[in-house]
Design a protein around this motif. Structure first.
Motif, short mmCIF file in Angstrom:
data_model
loop_
_atom_site.label_atom_id
_atom_site.label_comp_id
_atom_site.label_asym_id
_atom_site.label_seq_id
_atom_site.Cartn_x
_atom_site.Cartn_y
_atom_site.Cartn_z
N TYR A 131 0.82 -1.20 0.00
CA TYR A 131 0.00 0.00 0.00
C TYR A 131 0.86 1.26 0.00
O TYR A 131 2.01 1.24 0.45
N THR A 132 0.26 2.36 -0.46
CA THR A 132 0.90 3.66 -0.28
C THR A 132 0.72 4.07 1.18
O THR A 132 -0.02 3.43 1.93
N ARG A 182 -0.73 6.77 2.07
CA ARG A 182 -1.89 7.66 2.13
C ARG A 182 -2.91 7.11 3.12
O ARG A 182 -3.31 5.95 3.03
N VAL A 206 -6.39 6.23 5.11
CA VAL A 206 -7.77 5.96 4.73
C VAL A 206 -8.65 7.01 5.40
O VAL A 206 -8.57 7.20 6.62
N GLY A 264 -12.64 1.94 -3.53
CA GLY A 264 -11.44 2.16 -4.33
C GLY A 264 -10.15 1.80 -3.63
O GLY A 264 -9.07 2.22 -4.05
N LEU A 265 -10.25 1.01 -2.56
CA LEU A 265 -9.08 0.61 -1.78
C LEU A 265 -8.68 -0.82 -2.07
O LEU A 265 -9.45 -1.59 -2.65
N GLY A 266 -7.49 -1.18 -1.65
CA GLY A 266 -7.06 -2.57 -1.66
C GLY A 266 -7.16 -3.12 -0.25
O GLY A 266 -7.15 -2.36 0.73
N GLY A 301 -5.82 -0.20 2.47
CA GLY A 301 -5.16 1.02 2.05
C GLY A 301 -5.25 1.20 0.55
O GLY A 301 -5.92 0.43 -0.15
N TYR A 302 -4.58 2.22 0.06
CA TYR A 302 -4.54 2.47 -1.38
C TYR A 302 -3.45 1.60 -1.98
O TYR A 302 -2.29 1.69 -1.59
N SER A 303 -3.84 0.77 -2.93
CA SER A 303 -2.93 -0.23 -3.47
C SER A 303 -1.75 0.40 -4.20
O SER A 303 -1.88 1.38 -4.92
N GLU A 304 -0.59 -0.23 -4.01
CA GLU A 304 0.61 0.17 -4.73
C GLU A 304 0.99 -0.93 -5.74
O GLU A 304 2.06 -0.88 -6.34
#
Length: 200
Positions: free
Chosen positions: A16-17, A19, A21, A135-137, A170-173
């Protein structure tokens, strides 16, 4: 987003980044988890939300086995949000010992499966689907059995709550992956009428 799109996009994300949640998304994830089905409406679950770098680091330290820690995602997880899912067997045994359920004691003998764990797993799936819808992973993972006591002590978890696993969010990387080629054919796992009759 249509439900089929959510299911199609859902896969386990491990990177994850940094950033964070948004708080309203965290609240929606937890809210939806609490709407999962539960036997007898027992709701025998409890969730520990960890959303600071300090808490995530403490979780890693508590979950890290002495041998082969690299083989455990729990020991290496880096995510802006972790939610640890716990099941409470006592809530079910107490609920089903009530007169409207027809049992006279809190015996586990007549339970065909540990529904306290199953229901908590369903709640975890609700969290996974809600995260993807936002829109998260996300990734559901387990904690090594030998580290459960250390985890309990680190976070003050009562003895009657069993951690069945955790969800990192989190936001996927990670780049998109197509796993369709690894999915077992429907005919191998779905049967109609009799086990020997595969789905067409």
């Amino acid at each position: 987003m249509e439900f089929q799109d959510v299911v199609r996009r859902r896969r386990m994300v491990r990177t994850y980044t940094d950033r964070p949640v948004p708080p309203d998304v965290v609240d929606r994830i937890v809210h939806n988890a609490l709407r999962a089905p539960s036997a007898g409406f027992s709701q025998g679950w409890g969730f520990l939300v960890l959303d600071t770098p300090e808490d995530i680091a403490r979780f890693r330290d508590a979950a890290r086995p002495e041998q082969d820690p690299e083989n455990w995602f729990a020991a290496n997880v880096e995510a802006p949000l972790l939610i640890v899912a716990h099941s409470n067997k006592d809530a079910y045994l107490d609920r089903y010992a009530k007169p409207d359920k027809g049992q006279t004691d809190r015996s586990e003998a007549w339970w065909p499966a540990p529904y306290w764990d199953i229901d908590t797993g369903m709640a975890s799936l609700m969290m996974l689907l809600t995260a993807v819808d936002a829109g998260l992973g996300a990734c559901f993972f387990g904690i090594a059995a030998a580290r459960i006591d250390a985890y309990r002590e680190a976070f003050g978890v009562p003895a009657h709550y069993a951690p069945i696993g955790a969800v990192s969010i989190g936001y996927s990387e990670e780049p998109p992956r197509d796993l369709r080629g690894r999915r077992r054919p429907t005919a191998d796992v779905v049967h109609r009428g009799r086990w020997s009759q595969p789905a067409g």
